[in-house]
Design a protein around this motif. Structure first.
Motif, PDB file in Angstrom:
ATOM      1  N   VAL A 164      30.432  -4.703 -61.013  1.00  0.00           N
ATOM      2  CA  VAL A 164      31.073  -4.808 -59.703  1.00  0.00           C
ATOM      3  C   VAL A 164      32.212  -3.806 -59.595  1.00  0.00           C
ATOM      4  O   VAL A 164      33.060  -3.716 -60.473  1.00  0.00           O
ATOM      5  CB  VAL A 164      31.625  -6.231 -59.473  1.00  0.00           C
ATOM      6  N   LYS A 165      32.224  -3.073 -58.513  1.00  0.00           N
ATOM      7  CA  LYS A 165      33.353  -2.187 -58.218  1.00  0.00           C
ATOM      8  C   LYS A 165      34.397  -3.033 -57.502  1.00  0.00           C
ATOM      9  O   LYS A 165      34.081  -3.790 -56.596  1.00  0.00           O
ATOM     10  CB  LYS A 165      32.909  -1.043 -57.327  1.00  0.00           C
ATOM     11  N   THR A 166      35.644  -2.907 -57.948  1.00  0.00           N
ATOM     12  CA  THR A 166      36.735  -3.680 -57.360  1.00  0.00           C
ATOM     13  C   THR A 166      37.825  -2.734 -56.879  1.00  0.00           C
ATOM     14  O   THR A 166      37.818  -1.545 -57.192  1.00  0.00           O
ATOM     15  CB  THR A 166      37.333  -4.661 -58.390  1.00  0.00           C
ATOM     16  N   VAL A 167      38.762  -3.299 -56.128  1.00  0.00           N
ATOM     17  CA  VAL A 167      39.934  -2.553 -55.679  1.00  0.00           C
ATOM     18  C   VAL A 167      41.172  -3.390 -55.981  1.00  0.00           C
ATOM     19  O   VAL A 167      41.070  -4.571 -56.285  1.00  0.00           O
ATOM     20  CB  VAL A 167      39.877  -2.224 -54.164  1.00  0.00           C
ATOM     21  N   THR A 168      42.326  -2.742 -55.882  1.00  0.00           N
ATOM     22  CA  THR A 168      43.590  -3.458 -56.006  1.00  0.00           C
ATOM     23  C   THR A 168      44.231  -3.506 -54.622  1.00  0.00           C
ATOM     24  O   THR A 168      43.791  -2.814 -53.701  1.00  0.00           O
ATOM     25  CB  THR A 168      44.546  -2.762 -56.996  1.00  0.00           C
ATOM     26  N   ARG A 169      45.269  -4.311 -54.482  1.00  0.00           N
ATOM     27  CA  ARG A 169      45.935  -4.469 -53.189  1.00  0.00           C
ATOM     28  C   ARG A 169      46.540  -3.177 -52.667  1.00  0.00           C
ATOM     29  O   ARG A 169      46.723  -3.025 -51.466  1.00  0.00           O
ATOM     30  CB  ARG A 169      47.069  -5.491 -53.299  1.00  0.00           C
ATOM     31  N   ASP A 170      46.891  -2.262 -53.551  1.00  0.00           N
ATOM     32  CA  ASP A 170      47.586  -1.050 -53.113  1.00  0.00           C
ATOM     33  C   ASP A 170      46.662   0.103 -52.715  1.00  0.00           C
ATOM     34  O   ASP A 170      47.138   1.162 -52.308  1.00  0.00           O
ATOM     35  CB  ASP A 170      48.580  -0.578 -54.181  1.00  0.00           C
TER      36      ASP A 170
END
Length: 139
Positions: free
Chosen positions: A17-23
Motif C-alpha cells: 500500500v502506498k501511503t501519505v503523511t499529513r504534511d
C-alpha cells in the motif's frame, strides 16, 4: 458464487500500500494520484493510520460556494493532506468477508477501504477492482 461468499478481504487486498503523511501538499498528492491511479491513500504517521485521503477529498478543496472566496490555485495546491483528509474512516480486517466489504462500498459509496490488523496497523487496501476480480473468479 459460493467461492465469493467465502472469500475474505485478506485474499484479494493489495498488500503493498502506498501511503501519505499529513504534511503532503495537494500538488504532491495530485502527482501521486496521476502516477499510481489509486482512488485513495491511507494517511499514516508513526505506523498508525490516522486518516484516509481520496480523489474526492482532493477535488473538494476546489469546489466553489457562494459563501467562500476562491483562493488562488497555487494557494490551494500548497494546502496539506491534513486540511482535506477524512480522519474518521471505515476500515475492515483481513478476515472480513468480501460480501461485507461490498456492502460497505455500496452503502457508503466508497471505492477503496483500508485493511487494518488487530493492532490497528495498515496491512492492505481493498478496492472495487479487487471485488470485481473476486467475482470473476467465482464463475
Amino acid at each position: 458464487m459460493y467461492r465469493f461468499l467465502e472469500a475474505t478481504a485478506g485474499e484479494y487486498m493489495t498488500r503493498a500500500v502506498k501511503t501519505v503523511t499529513r504534511d503532503v501538499t495537494m500538488r504532491e498528492l495530485q502527482k501521486m494520484f496521476e502516477d499510481v491511479d489509486f482512488n485513495a491513500f491511507p494517511v499514516c504517521e508513526n505506523g498508525d493510520t490516522v486518516g484516509l485521503v481520496t480523489k474526492f477529498d482532493f477535488l473538494k478543496c476546489f469546489a466553489f460556494t457562494p459563501a467562500r472566496m476562491v483562493p488562488g490555485y497555487d494557494e490551494l495546491m500548497a494546502r496539506s493532506v491534513a486540511d482535506v483528509m477524512t480522519p474518521e474512516f471505515i476500515y475492515v480486517d483481513a478476515t472480513t468477508k468480501l460480501t461485507r466489504v461490498l456492502q460497505l462500498m455500496v452503502v457508503h459509496r466508497m471505492k477503496s477501504i483500508p485493511v487494518l490488523n488487530a493492532e490497528q496497523r495498515l496491512v492492505g487496501i481493498i478496492a472495487r477492482e479487487d471485488i470485481m476480480q473476486a467475482l470473476a473468479r467465482s464463475e
